[in-house]
Each structure stands twice: as structure tokens, then as C-alpha cells.
Write a protein that holds these residues in place. Structure first.
Motif, PDB file in Angstrom:
ATOM      1  N   LYS A   1       0.814  -1.215   0.000  1.00 23.13           N
ATOM      2  CA  LYS A   1       0.000   0.000   0.000  1.00 23.13           C
ATOM      3  C   LYS A   1       0.848   1.267   0.000  1.00 23.13           C
ATOM      4  CE  LYS A   1      -3.857  -2.137   2.344  1.00 23.13           C
ATOM      5  NZ  LYS A   1      -4.724  -2.128   3.516  1.00 23.13           N
ATOM      6  N   ARG A   2       2.122   1.161   0.368  1.00 24.04           N
ATOM      7  CA  ARG A   2       2.989   2.348   0.393  1.00 24.04           C
ATOM      8  C   ARG A   2       3.450   2.747  -1.006  1.00 24.04           C
ATOM      9  NH1 ARG A   2       7.135  -0.310   4.469  1.00 24.04           N
ATOM     10  NH2 ARG A   2       6.711  -1.949   2.980  1.00 24.04           N
ATOM     11  N   CYS A   3       3.352   1.826  -1.960  1.00 24.66           N
ATOM     12  CA  CYS A   3       3.833   2.076  -3.320  1.00 24.66           C
ATOM     13  C   CYS A   3       2.682   2.571  -4.200  1.00 24.66           C
ATOM     14  CB  CYS A   3       4.419   0.801  -3.923  1.00 24.66           C
ATOM     15  SG  CYS A   3       5.833   0.169  -3.014  1.00 24.66           S
ATOM     16  N   GLY A   4       2.996   3.584  -4.992  1.00 29.21           N
ATOM     17  CA  GLY A   4       1.999   4.141  -5.907  1.00 29.21           C
ATOM     18  C   GLY A   4       2.377   3.832  -7.345  1.00 29.21           C
ATOM     19  N   THR A   5       2.384   4.865  -8.153  1.00 30.73           N
ATOM     20  CA  THR A   5       2.705   4.740  -9.567  1.00 30.73           C
ATOM     21  C   THR A   5       4.133   4.227  -9.744  1.00 30.73           C
ATOM     22  OG1 THR A   5       1.276   6.642  -9.960  1.00 30.73           O
ATOM     23  CG2 THR A   5       2.750   6.020 -11.750  1.00 30.73           C
ATOM     24  N   SER A   6       4.333   3.405 -10.777  1.00 30.94           N
ATOM     25  CA  SER A   6       5.667   2.873 -11.055  1.00 30.94           C
ATOM     26  C   SER A   6       5.889   2.801 -12.562  1.00 30.94           C
ATOM     27  CB  SER A   6       5.843   1.494 -10.420  1.00 30.94           C
ATOM     28  OG  SER A   6       4.952   0.574 -11.013  1.00 30.94           O
ATOM     29  N   GLY A   7       7.133   2.621 -12.943  1.00 30.13           N
ATOM     30  CA  GLY A   7       7.472   2.510 -14.354  1.00 30.13           C
ATOM     31  C   GLY A   7       8.951   2.230 -14.513  1.00 30.13           C
ATOM     32  N   HIS A   8       9.369   2.100 -15.772  1.00 31.00           N
ATOM     33  CA  HIS A   8      10.783   1.852 -16.056  1.00 31.00           C
ATOM     34  C   HIS A   8      11.408   3.131 -16.602  1.00 31.00           C
ATOM     35  CE1 HIS A   8      10.267  -2.417 -15.455  1.00 31.00           C
ATOM     36  NE2 HIS A   8       9.243  -2.422 -16.304  1.00 31.00           N
ATOM     37  N   PRO A   9      12.669   3.389 -16.249  1.00 26.08           N
ATOM     38  CA  PRO A   9      13.351   4.560 -16.816  1.00 26.08           C
ATOM     39  C   PRO A   9      13.419   4.437 -18.342  1.00 26.08           C
ATOM     40  CG  PRO A   9      14.604   3.668 -14.977  1.00 26.08           C
ATOM     41  CD  PRO A   9      13.505   2.699 -15.273  1.00 26.08           C
ATOM     42  N   LYS A  10      13.341   5.590 -19.026  1.00 27.64           N
ATOM     43  CA  LYS A  10      13.292   5.573 -20.483  1.00 27.64           C
ATOM     44  C   LYS A  10      14.660   5.335 -21.117  1.00 27.64           C
ATOM     45  CE  LYS A  10       9.163   8.271 -20.734  1.00 27.64           C
ATOM     46  NZ  LYS A  10       8.452   9.415 -21.169  1.00 27.64           N
ATOM     47  N   ASN A  11      15.725   5.819 -20.473  1.00 31.89           N
ATOM     48  CA  ASN A  11      17.039   5.624 -21.095  1.00 31.89           C
ATOM     49  C   ASN A  11      17.818   4.523 -20.384  1.00 31.89           C
ATOM     50  OD1 ASN A  11      17.679   6.944 -18.743  1.00 31.89           O
ATOM     51  ND2 ASN A  11      18.300   8.851 -19.743  1.00 31.89           N
ATOM     52  N   LYS A  12      18.761   3.946 -21.106  1.00 30.22           N
ATOM     53  CA  LYS A  12      19.518   2.813 -20.585  1.00 30.22           C
ATOM     54  C   LYS A  12      20.488   3.211 -19.476  1.00 30.22           C
ATOM     55  CE  LYS A  12      19.261  -0.067 -24.648  1.00 30.22           C
ATOM     56  NZ  LYS A  12      19.989  -0.841 -25.652  1.00 30.22           N
ATOM     57  N   GLU A  13      20.921   4.470 -19.447  1.00 33.48           N
ATOM     58  CA  GLU A  13      21.858   4.915 -18.402  1.00 33.48           C
ATOM     59  C   GLU A  13      21.231   4.821 -17.014  1.00 33.48           C
ATOM     60  OE1 GLU A  13      21.303   7.187 -21.156  1.00 33.48           O
ATOM     61  OE2 GLU A  13      22.937   6.140 -22.160  1.00 33.48           O
ATOM     62  N   GLU A  14      19.939   4.988 -16.944  1.00 36.28           N
ATOM     63  CA  GLU A  14      19.242   4.928 -15.658  1.00 36.28           C
ATOM     64  C   GLU A  14      18.748   3.517 -15.334  1.00 36.28           C
ATOM     65  OE1 GLU A  14      16.174   7.858 -15.694  1.00 36.28           O
ATOM     66  OE2 GLU A  14      17.577   9.532 -15.762  1.00 36.28           O
ATOM     67  N   GLY A  15      18.948   2.576 -16.228  1.00 33.26           N
ATOM     68  CA  GLY A  15      18.586   1.187 -15.951  1.00 33.26           C
ATOM     69  C   GLY A  15      17.659   0.560 -16.965  1.00 33.26           C
ATOM     70  N   GLY A  16      16.928   1.356 -17.708  1.00 28.16           N
ATOM     71  CA  GLY A  16      16.016   0.813 -18.715  1.00 28.16           C
ATOM     72  C   GLY A  16      15.021  -0.169 -18.116  1.00 28.16           C
ATOM     73  N   SER A  17      14.865  -1.320 -18.790  1.00 27.40           N
ATOM     74  CA  SER A  17      13.902  -2.314 -18.306  1.00 27.40           C
ATOM     75  C   SER A  17      14.458  -3.142 -17.141  1.00 27.40           C
ATOM     76  CB  SER A  17      13.476  -3.237 -19.456  1.00 27.40           C
ATOM     77  OG  SER A  17      14.616  -3.939 -19.940  1.00 27.40           O
ATOM     78  N   GLY A  18      15.706  -2.946 -16.775  1.00 24.25           N
ATOM     79  CA  GLY A  18      16.308  -3.660 -15.644  1.00 24.25           C
ATOM     80  C   GLY A  18      16.128  -2.918 -14.325  1.00 24.25           C
ATOM     81  N   ALA A  19      15.389  -1.827 -14.342  1.00 25.36           N
ATOM     82  CA  ALA A  19      15.132  -1.053 -13.122  1.00 25.36           C
ATOM     83  C   ALA A  19      13.687  -0.586 -13.138  1.00 25.36           C
ATOM     84  CB  ALA A  19      16.069   0.139 -13.037  1.00 25.36           C
ATOM     85  N   THR A  20      13.173  -0.304 -11.976  1.00 25.97           N
ATOM     86  CA  THR A  20      11.794   0.187 -11.849  1.00 25.97           C
ATOM     87  C   THR A  20      11.781   1.345 -10.858  1.00 25.97           C
ATOM     88  OG1 THR A  20      10.949  -2.071 -12.199  1.00 25.97           O
ATOM     89  CG2 THR A  20       9.437  -0.467 -11.233  1.00 25.97           C
ATOM     90  N   TRP A  21      11.176   2.464 -11.272  1.00 24.31           N
ATOM     91  CA  TRP A  21      11.012   3.574 -10.323  1.00 24.31           C
ATOM     92  C   TRP A  21       9.624   3.488  -9.716  1.00 24.31           C
ATOM     93  CZ3 TRP A  21       6.894   6.457 -11.675  1.00 24.31           C
ATOM     94  CH2 TRP A  21       6.581   6.599 -13.027  1.00 24.31           C
ATOM     95  N   VAL A  22       9.517   3.932  -8.471  1.00 31.97           N
ATOM     96  CA  VAL A  22       8.245   3.872  -7.747  1.00 31.97           C
ATOM     97  C   VAL A  22       8.033   5.192  -7.022  1.00 31.97           C
ATOM     98  CG1 VAL A  22       6.920   2.657  -5.988  1.00 31.97           C
ATOM     99  CG2 VAL A  22       8.567   1.402  -7.356  1.00 31.97           C
ATOM    100  N   ILE A  23       6.833   5.726  -7.105  1.00 30.19           N
ATOM    101  CA  ILE A  23       6.450   6.899  -6.328  1.00 30.19           C
ATOM    102  C   ILE A  23       5.773   6.405  -5.064  1.00 30.19           C
ATOM    103  CG2 ILE A  23       5.015   8.966  -6.265  1.00 30.19           C
ATOM    104  CD1 ILE A  23       5.406   9.144  -9.319  1.00 30.19           C
ATOM    105  N   LEU A  24       6.310   6.785  -3.926  1.00 30.90           N
ATOM    106  CA  LEU A  24       5.739   6.351  -2.649  1.00 30.90           C
ATOM    107  C   LEU A  24       4.573   7.253  -2.260  1.00 30.90           C
ATOM    108  CD1 LEU A  24       9.022   5.602  -0.678  1.00 30.90           C
ATOM    109  CD2 LEU A  24       7.566   4.000  -1.898  1.00 30.90           C
ATOM    110  N   LYS A  25       3.567   6.670  -1.687  1.00 31.07           N
ATOM    111  CA  LYS A  25       2.384   7.434  -1.273  1.00 31.07           C
ATOM    112  C   LYS A  25       2.631   8.159   0.018  1.00 31.07           C
ATOM    113  CE  LYS A  25      -0.934   4.352  -3.430  1.00 31.07           C
ATOM    114  NZ  LYS A  25      -2.036   3.446  -3.204  1.00 31.07           N
TER     115      LYS A  25
END
Length: 191
Positions: free
Chosen positions: A167-191
């Protein structure tokens, strides 16, 4: 009757009183100082002094003059409108979803090389500590699963399930460029 007879009678009366006191066992000698005030007189005097001191303090307080501006500031205080505007703007920024999606992650965790149960425990404690610190956006590096023997990356799926169930995790997605991790990383906005 002359003065000598009067003094003799006086001495006799006094000696009779002393004998009676000794016989009764009571010694009624007063230890009070001559002209000393009684307890009631002392209480009344203390009360009068207290009333006088209060009266003096009231007179002193009534004679004081206070600057009307100072009195108003004491009552209502001051407001820093610039600081208030900055806080409002910062709050609106942080609540704006588009701003949060575009901002860089404030903290990150790398789960490479961990088993699923280890990764889950570390991820849970990481999210808890970030929430306590007031961090709004995090980056979870889980890898693309190139070295796994199955078809799907194991940690990527684990992170996705964790985000969906917590429940603490909100919207999430993958960084668009490979330098930030691409599909091997996931960003999460905490509520």
C-alpha cells in the motif's frame, strides 16, 4: 493597713497559687514575650501586607504603557508570507503526478545477485526507511534476468508483485534511457 501589710498579703496569695499549681501538677507559666502579638494578630498583619503588595503590583501594572503595535504582535504573531508561498509551491509540486514522474529518484536499491526471499526482505525494509525519511521517488534495480535459466527474469516479477501488493507504493514505471537502468530497473512513487 499599711503598705507592708498589703505586700505581705500579696506574697501570701502568690505563694498559695504556687502551692496549688504544684499540687495540681500544672505549671501555668506563660512563655509569651511581653506585648508579643497573638497568632490571630500575626495572621491579620500578614493578610494586610499581602493585600498591600497585590495592590502595589496592580498599580504598577496599570501604570505601564504598552505600544499598541507590540501588543498586537504578541497577540496575533507574524506570518512569513514568502516562506508560506514557497511551502505551498513545494507541496503542490510534490503532489503533482507529472512532476514526480519526471523527477530523478531520491534513493535506490540494487537487488542483483539476491535470492527471492532475501530480495523481498531488503526491498520491504528499504521502502520502510524511505517512507520514514519522507522520500517520494525510489529506484529499484533488479536486472533484466540475462543470467537466469528460466524465460522470465525472476527479480523483475518479484518487484512487480511487491509494488502491486504494498500500500505504500503508488505509480511505477521503467526509466526511459539505458543509463538509468532501462527495463532492468523500476522507479516507484511512494504514497
Amino acid at each position: 493597713m499599711d503598705m507592708n501589710d498589703i505586700l505581705n498579703q500579696w506574697d501570701k496569695i502568690q505563694s498559695d497559687k504556687i502551692k496549688k499549681q504544684k499540687e495540681s501538677g500544672k505549671n501555668q507559666v506563660s512563655h509569651k514575650k511581653a506585648n508579643a502579638p497573638t497568632a490571630e494578630e500575626k495572621a491579620r498583619a500578614a493578610e494586610r501586607d499581602f493585600e498591600k503588595s497585590i495592590q502595589k503590583q496592580i498599580e504598577i501594572d496599570n501604570n505601564k504603557t504598552v505600544n499598541p503595535m507590540e501588543m498586537w504582535l504578541r497577540r496575533y504573531g507574524t506570518i512569513d508570507k514568502d516562506k508560506l508561498a514557497e511551502e505551498t509551491q513545494e507541496h503542490s509540486k510534490l503532489s503533482d503526478r507529472n512532476y514526480l514522474i519526471k523527477m530523478r529518484p531520491e534513493a535506490q536499491i540494487d537487488l542483483h545477485g539476491l535470492h527471492q526471499d532475501e530480495a523481498l526482505v531488503r526491498l520491504d525494509s528499504f521502502v520502510s526507511s524511505c517512507k520514514l525519511k519522507g522520500i517520494r521517488k525510489i529506484l529499484i534495480i533488479h536486472g533484466k534476468g540475462i543470467h537466469t535459466t528460466g524465460t522470465d527474469p525472476v527479480l523483475g516479477e518479484l518487484v512487480r508483485r511487491f509494488i502491486e501488493s504494498d500500500k505504500r507504493c503508488g505509480t511505477s514505471g521503467h526509466p526511459k534511457n539505458k543509463e538509468e537502468g532501462g527495463s532492468g530497473a523500476t522507479w516507484v512513487i511512494l504514497k
